[in-house]
Design an enzyme around this catalytic site. Structure first.
Site, PDB file in Angstrom:
ATOM      1  N   TYR A  73      11.282   8.792   1.241  1.00  0.00           N
ATOM      2  CA  TYR A  73      11.266   7.763   0.196  1.00  0.00           C
ATOM      3  C   TYR A  73      11.945   8.185  -1.107  1.00  0.00           C
ATOM      4  CZ  TYR A  73       7.953   5.591   3.385  1.00  0.00           C
ATOM      5  OH  TYR A  73       7.371   5.040   4.497  1.00  0.00           O
TER       6      TYR A  73
ATOM      7  N   ASP B  48       1.902 -16.086   7.044  1.00  0.00           N
ATOM      8  CA  ASP B  48       1.410 -17.447   6.807  1.00  0.00           C
ATOM      9  C   ASP B  48       1.505 -17.828   5.331  1.00  0.00           C
ATOM     10  OD1 ASP B  48       0.879 -17.754   9.482  1.00  0.00           O
ATOM     11  OD2 ASP B  48      -1.287 -17.451   9.323  1.00  0.00           O
TER      12      ASP B  48
ATOM     13  N   PRO C 257       0.790  -1.229   0.000  1.00  0.00           N
ATOM     14  CA  PRO C 257       0.000   0.000   0.000  1.00  0.00           C
ATOM     15  C   PRO C 257       0.823   1.280   0.000  1.00  0.00           C
ATOM     16  CG  PRO C 257      -0.125  -1.102   2.129  1.00  0.00           C
ATOM     17  CD  PRO C 257       0.529  -2.066   1.179  1.00  0.00           C
ATOM     18  N   ASN C 258       0.325   2.223  -0.758  1.00  0.00           N
ATOM     19  CA  ASN C 258       0.850   3.593  -0.855  1.00  0.00           C
ATOM     20  C   ASN C 258       2.125   3.709  -1.673  1.00  0.00           C
ATOM     21  OD1 ASN C 258      -1.227   4.782   0.839  1.00  0.00           O
ATOM     22  ND2 ASN C 258      -0.274   3.639   2.497  1.00  0.00           N
TER      23      ASN C 258
ATOM     24  N   ASN D 289       8.091  -5.611  -0.840  1.00  0.00           N
ATOM     25  CA  ASN D 289       7.955  -4.428   0.003  1.00  0.00           C
ATOM     26  C   ASN D 289       6.491  -4.379   0.400  1.00  0.00           C
ATOM     27  OD1 ASN D 289       7.848  -2.050   1.361  1.00  0.00           O
ATOM     28  ND2 ASN D 289       8.927  -0.838  -0.188  1.00  0.00           N
TER      29      ASN D 289
ATOM     30  N   HIS E 270       4.139  -4.551   9.169  1.00  0.00           N
ATOM     31  CA  HIS E 270       4.059  -4.389  10.622  1.00  0.00           C
ATOM     32  C   HIS E 270       2.749  -4.916  11.210  1.00  0.00           C
ATOM     33  CE1 HIS E 270       7.396  -1.877   9.483  1.00  0.00           C
ATOM     34  NE2 HIS E 270       6.606  -1.018   8.865  1.00  0.00           N
TER      35      HIS E 270
ATOM     36  N   ARG F 297       5.158  10.977  -2.414  1.00  0.00           N
ATOM     37  CA  ARG F 297       4.886  10.618  -1.024  1.00  0.00           C
ATOM     38  C   ARG F 297       6.132  10.872  -0.164  1.00  0.00           C
ATOM     39  NH1 ARG F 297       4.744   4.411   1.201  1.00  0.00           N
ATOM     40  NH2 ARG F 297       4.096   4.935   3.322  1.00  0.00           N
TER      41      ARG F 297
ATOM     42  N   GLU G 168      12.659  -9.531   2.080  1.00  0.00           N
ATOM     43  CA  GLU G 168      11.868  -8.397   2.593  1.00  0.00           C
ATOM     44  C   GLU G 168      12.614  -7.114   2.266  1.00  0.00           C
ATOM     45  OE1 GLU G 168      10.836  -8.612   6.770  1.00  0.00           O
ATOM     46  OE2 GLU G 168      10.663  -6.421   6.907  1.00  0.00           O
TER      47      GLU G 168
ATOM     48  N   ALA H  21       3.182  -0.903   4.882  1.00  0.00           N
ATOM     49  CA  ALA H  21       2.634  -0.930   6.244  1.00  0.00           C
ATOM     50  C   ALA H  21       2.182  -2.322   6.667  1.00  0.00           C
ATOM     51  CB  ALA H  21       1.480   0.057   6.350  1.00  0.00           C
TER      52      ALA H  21
ATOM     53  N   HIS I 126      12.657  -2.717   2.300  1.00  0.00           N
ATOM     54  CA  HIS I 126      12.130  -1.393   2.650  1.00  0.00           C
ATOM     55  C   HIS I 126      13.045  -0.330   2.056  1.00  0.00           C
ATOM     56  CE1 HIS I 126       9.334  -3.337   5.265  1.00  0.00           C
ATOM     57  NE2 HIS I 126      10.343  -4.041   5.759  1.00  0.00           N
ATOM     58  N   ILE I 127      12.442   0.678   1.516  1.00  0.00           N
ATOM     59  CA  ILE I 127      13.204   1.790   0.943  1.00  0.00           C
ATOM     60  C   ILE I 127      13.925   2.550   2.058  1.00  0.00           C
ATOM     61  CG2 ILE I 127      12.957   3.995  -0.286  1.00  0.00           C
ATOM     62  CD1 ILE I 127      10.419   2.649  -1.625  1.00  0.00           C
ATOM     63  N   SER I 128      13.192   2.829   3.119  1.00  0.00           N
ATOM     64  CA  SER I 128      13.752   3.564   4.256  1.00  0.00           C
ATOM     65  C   SER I 128      14.362   2.582   5.264  1.00  0.00           C
ATOM     66  CB  SER I 128      12.641   4.375   4.934  1.00  0.00           C
ATOM     67  OG  SER I 128      11.650   3.502   5.461  1.00  0.00           O
TER      68      SER I 128
ATOM     69  N   ARG J 271       7.468   0.679  13.523  1.00  0.00           N
ATOM     70  CA  ARG J 271       8.047   0.130  12.285  1.00  0.00           C
ATOM     71  C   ARG J 271       9.199  -0.839  12.558  1.00  0.00           C
ATOM     72  NH1 ARG J 271       5.669   3.477   8.318  1.00  0.00           N
ATOM     73  NH2 ARG J 271       5.271   5.550   9.165  1.00  0.00           N
TER      74      ARG J 271
ATOM     75  N   ARG K 272      13.283   4.658  12.409  1.00  0.00           N
ATOM     76  CA  ARG K 272      12.030   5.428  12.382  1.00  0.00           C
ATOM     77  C   ARG K 272      11.188   5.111  13.623  1.00  0.00           C
ATOM     78  NH1 ARG K 272       9.380   4.832   6.665  1.00  0.00           N
ATOM     79  NH2 ARG K 272       8.161   6.585   7.504  1.00  0.00           N
TER      80      ARG K 272
HETATM   81  C1  DQA Z   1       8.310   0.993   3.813  1.00  0.00           C
HETATM   82  C2  DQA Z   1       8.403   1.224   5.327  1.00  0.00           C
HETATM   83  C3  DQA Z   1       7.066   0.979   5.996  1.00  0.00           C
HETATM   84  O1  DQA Z   1       7.169   1.182   7.402  1.00  0.00           O
HETATM   85  C4  DQA Z   1       6.025   1.932   5.450  1.00  0.00           C
HETATM   86  O2  DQA Z   1       4.755   1.662   6.007  1.00  0.00           O
HETATM   87  C5  DQA Z   1       5.961   1.951   3.962  1.00  0.00           C
HETATM   88  C6  DQA Z   1       7.199   1.824   3.188  1.00  0.00           C
HETATM   89  C7  DQA Z   1       9.623   1.363   3.081  1.00  0.00           C
HETATM   90  O3  DQA Z   1       9.754   0.982   1.928  1.00  0.00           O
HETATM   91  O4  DQA Z   1      10.484   2.032   3.655  1.00  0.00           O
HETATM   92  O5  DQA Z   1       4.918   2.157   3.383  1.00  0.00           O
HETATM   93  O6  DQA Z   1       8.060  -0.380   3.582  1.00  0.00           O
END
Ligand code: DQA
Length: 147
Positions: free
Chosen positions: A23, A92, A10-11, A79, A85, A18, A103, A82, A105-107, A116, A112
């Site tokens: 990001y 599962d 999502p997002n 990725n 978390h 964003r 797994e 959210a 994550h960009i950040s 997270r 943070r």
């Molecule tokens: C994220 C980090 C997550 O905590 C956050 O909810 C995101 C992006 C990242 O790519 O850094 O939407 O997965």
């Protein structure tokens, strides 16, 4: 030719506009282009997708699992944004398919907010890439190629 799934939650469709301080300025289309180039270097076929819906991610992991079962999957870069978390369903699904999953994550989520710092996915991931910005996608695909 093996396939890499790069799945975005999502997002992440909002990348580029964003929270650019967190990001960066690259769009998801830019990220897809980087993944196309990295997969081409390794001789992988790419499935690059984004959804805002948890169940769709579960369905895509099952789809990757079917390729894994026939030996056609190199692995999945996820990725989950959210859902990382919050989602026992994703944990599962990964466990249930036995796929090799990175797994991503960009950040740097560990630098943070405390909510997270916990990932439901990490327990089923082969490796975790975080904090490299969008370059992490290419690094994760390189990592799959080296496994
Ligand atoms: C994220 C980090 C997550 O905590 C956050 O909810 C995101 C992006 C990242 O790519 O850094 O939407 O997965």
């Amino acid at each position: 030719m093996k396939t890499v799934f790069v799945l975005n939650g999502p997002n992440l469709n909002l990348l580029g506009t964003r929270e650019p301080a967190v990001y960066g300025a690259h769009t998801l289309a830019d990220v897809e282009q980087m993944c196309i180039e990295t997969c081409a270097r390794h001789g992988f076929t790419l499935q690059f997708r984004q959804t805002n819906h948890e169940g769709v991610l579960v369905d895509w992991i099952h789809e990757a699992g079917r390729l894994h079962a026939t030996g056609e999957l190199a692995g999945v870069v996820l990725n989950a944004a959210a859902y990382t978390h919050t989602s026992v369903a994703l944990l599962d699904a990964i466990k249930g398919t036995g796929i090799t999953l990175i797994e991503l994550h960009i950040s740097n989520v560990h630098a943070r907010e405390p909510f997270r710092h916990h990932s439901y996915i990490a327990a089923a991931a082969r490796a975790v890439v975080c904090g490299f910005g969008v370059q992490g996608y290419g690094l994760a695909i390189d990592g799959l190629a080296r496994l």
